[in-house]
Design an enzyme around this catalytic site. Structure first.
Site, PDB file in Angstrom:
ATOM      1  CG  ASP A 166      -0.394  -2.086   7.006  1.00 31.12           C
ATOM      2  OD1 ASP A 166      -1.483  -2.271   7.588  1.00 31.12           O
ATOM      3  OD2 ASP A 166      -0.245  -1.200   6.144  1.00 31.12           O
ATOM      4  NE  ARG A 187      -9.539  -2.680  -2.901  1.00 33.91           N
ATOM      5  CZ  ARG A 187      -9.123  -2.302  -1.703  1.00 33.91           C
ATOM      6  NH1 ARG A 187      -8.162  -2.977  -1.098  1.00 33.91           N
ATOM      7  NH2 ARG A 187      -9.671  -1.275  -1.085  1.00 33.91           N
ATOM      8  CE1 TYR A 227      -9.367   3.182   6.714  1.00 30.62           C
ATOM      9  CE2 TYR A 227      -8.507   4.272   8.673  1.00 30.62           C
ATOM     10  CZ  TYR A 227      -8.345   3.843   7.374  1.00 30.62           C
ATOM     11  OH  TYR A 227      -7.141   4.053   6.737  1.00 30.62           O
ATOM     12  CE  LYS A 228      -7.935  -0.262   5.124  1.00 34.53           C
ATOM     13  NZ  LYS A 228      -8.424   0.586   4.017  1.00 34.53           N
ATOM     14  CG  PHE A 285      -2.029   0.985   1.138  1.00 32.45           C
ATOM     15  CD1 PHE A 285      -3.170   0.674   0.414  1.00 32.45           C
ATOM     16  CD2 PHE A 285      -1.944   2.219   1.753  1.00 32.45           C
ATOM     17  CE1 PHE A 285      -4.215   1.584   0.321  1.00 32.45           C
ATOM     18  CE2 PHE A 285      -2.970   3.138   1.656  1.00 32.45           C
ATOM     19  CZ  PHE A 285      -4.115   2.826   0.937  1.00 32.45           C
TER      20      PHE A 285
END
Length: 417
Positions: free
Chosen positions: A210, A392, A235-236, A134
């Site tokens: 991560d 995705r 928050y995912k 990322f």
């Protein structure tokens, strides 16, 4: 074309309902054949738990009624509020409570942990990351290399995850830190966290992770896997809300003697022992926990929403969520099979043990953004885009449904066939 009857999807939902009723589902755009959005972007931002608003409102009431006194006199005193999340968060990642702390945001925590655990010396200076890491991780490790006076282009080694163990066996004496994503954000591949951690340690390197796309998505055992440290956002899959506080893990072996005072760290007021914090001493008092890496005053309103979200995860249990995730993701994969190898290519591993709640679709004709826009506007199917050609789909086990999966496959077929 998807030949699975809609009724089969509805029957599957009746038999395997998940916890959708505990979340707020966005309405579909006008013109969609269904009232609610089929939401597949939980790997970018999870949906709002119905309990979040009340949890935040309760702290707003404390603020209005007590103001500064709420730090000590609130029903849930703000001064110790982060501790309310500790056990639930630790259980989600397979950690001991003292190894876990909720604080800051992911990349801030990554820098704080690298300030401790990335200590380049002599030839051992390299940082190994994924070739498709990322961007935030790429920027962070480059920044750390430069901070130490090193050339990021020579210091940061980008590799396919599958090549990391062999590289460590051959060049491990030059590697200071291995920092990988537990699940690759682009492909949805679940990496061999314990195996790569062991390979890093065998080479004499630090193993950091991560877990932004892994926490709350797949079962984790950070303590038993012996990771040195890990960071993740909430928050995912954890549904903590936009910009929710992040969290981190520091293995217990680094906490000996009060978070090992010999370890360097960037420090702040909130990282001192809470029992003497308000004595305003000029020197900090070490605490034998990941709390020692805290720096700043905790964001109470953000923590309140996250506390409500964690309660849903804890009640469900990671074992239940992982099992339903496999069923949902496998169902979506079967629906997309007729399109695979034609207008789309599934780039997520087909082995359920090597993925979480994500299927990444490469669009043969490119223009993933345009296709995703049509899926949303015409069909009420919302998925996440990684331009130029990847969409995705994240069938999140807490709130996604089999019917959502059916709608996604129908919509893709309608737009591509």
């Amino acid at each position: 074309m998807n030949t699975h009857p809609e009724q089969d999807a509805l029957a599957a939902d009746a038999a395997d309902p998940g916890r959708r009723a505990e979340f707020l589902i966005p309405p579909a755009p006008a013109g969609s054949p269904y009232p609610e959005t089929a939401y597949f972007a939980g790997n970018s931002l999870g949906l709002q738990p119905k309990g979040a608003a009340a949890a935040v409102q309760a702290e707003l009431a404390e603020w209005s009624g007590q103001a500064v006194e709420a730090w000590f006199a609130a029903e849930r005193p703000w001064v110790t509020y982060p501790a309310l999340l500790r056990e639930d968060m630790a259980a989600l990642v397979g950690a001991r409570p003292e190894e876990t702390v909720v604080m800051n945001a992911l990349t801030v925590n990554l820098h704080l942990l690298m300030a401790t655990f990335y200590r380049p010396q002599g030839e051992r200076v390299r940082i190994v990351i994924e070739d498709t890491a990322f961007p935030s991780d790429s920027y962070a490790v480059a920044g750390q290399a430069a901070w130490h006076g090193l050339d990021p282009a020579r210091t940061v080694v980008r590799l396919p995850a599958a090549d990391v163990p062999a590289y460590l066996a051959a060049e491990g004496g030059k590697v200071a830190l291995v920092l990988l994503g537990g699940i690759n954000y682009l492909t949805g591949e679940l990496l061999d966290i314990p195996g790569i951690t062991a390979a890093a340690h065998e080479a004499g390197a630090v193993a950091g992770w991560d877990l932004a796309h892994a926490a709350g998505n797949v079962p984790l055992s950070l303590h038993d896997w012996d990771a040195d440290f890990a960071v993740w956002c909430t928050y995912k899959y954890l549904n903590g809300g936009p910009g929710a506080p992040g969290a981190c893990f520091v293995h217990a072996r680094h906490l000996t003697g009060g978070a090992d005072p010999a370890l360097p760290r960037l420090t702040g007021w909130w990282g001192t022992d809470e029992r003497v914090r308000f004595e305003m001493r000029p020197d900090r008092d070490h605490v034998p926990a990941a709390d020692a890496w805290q720096v700043s005053t905790p964001p109470i309103l953000g923590l309140a929403a996250l506390r409500a979200a964690l309660a849903v995860h804890t009640e469900a249990g990671m074992a239940e969520l992982a099992a339903r995730s496999r069923r949902l993701t496998g169902y979506l994969e079967s629906l997309l099979a007729p399109l695979n190898g034609g207008p789309i290519e599934l780039i997520t591993p087909s082995d359920p043990a090597r993925r979480g709640a994500q299927l990444s679709v490469r669009v043969a004709a490119g223009d993933a953004g345009g296709l995703a826009g049509r899926l949303h506007a015409r069909h009420g199917v919302l998925a996440d885009v990684r331009n130029p050609d990847v969409i995705r789909f994240a069938p999140v086990p807490l709130y996604s449904t089999y019917h959502d999966c059916w709608r996604a496959a129908q919509a893709l077929a309608a737009e591509l066939v």
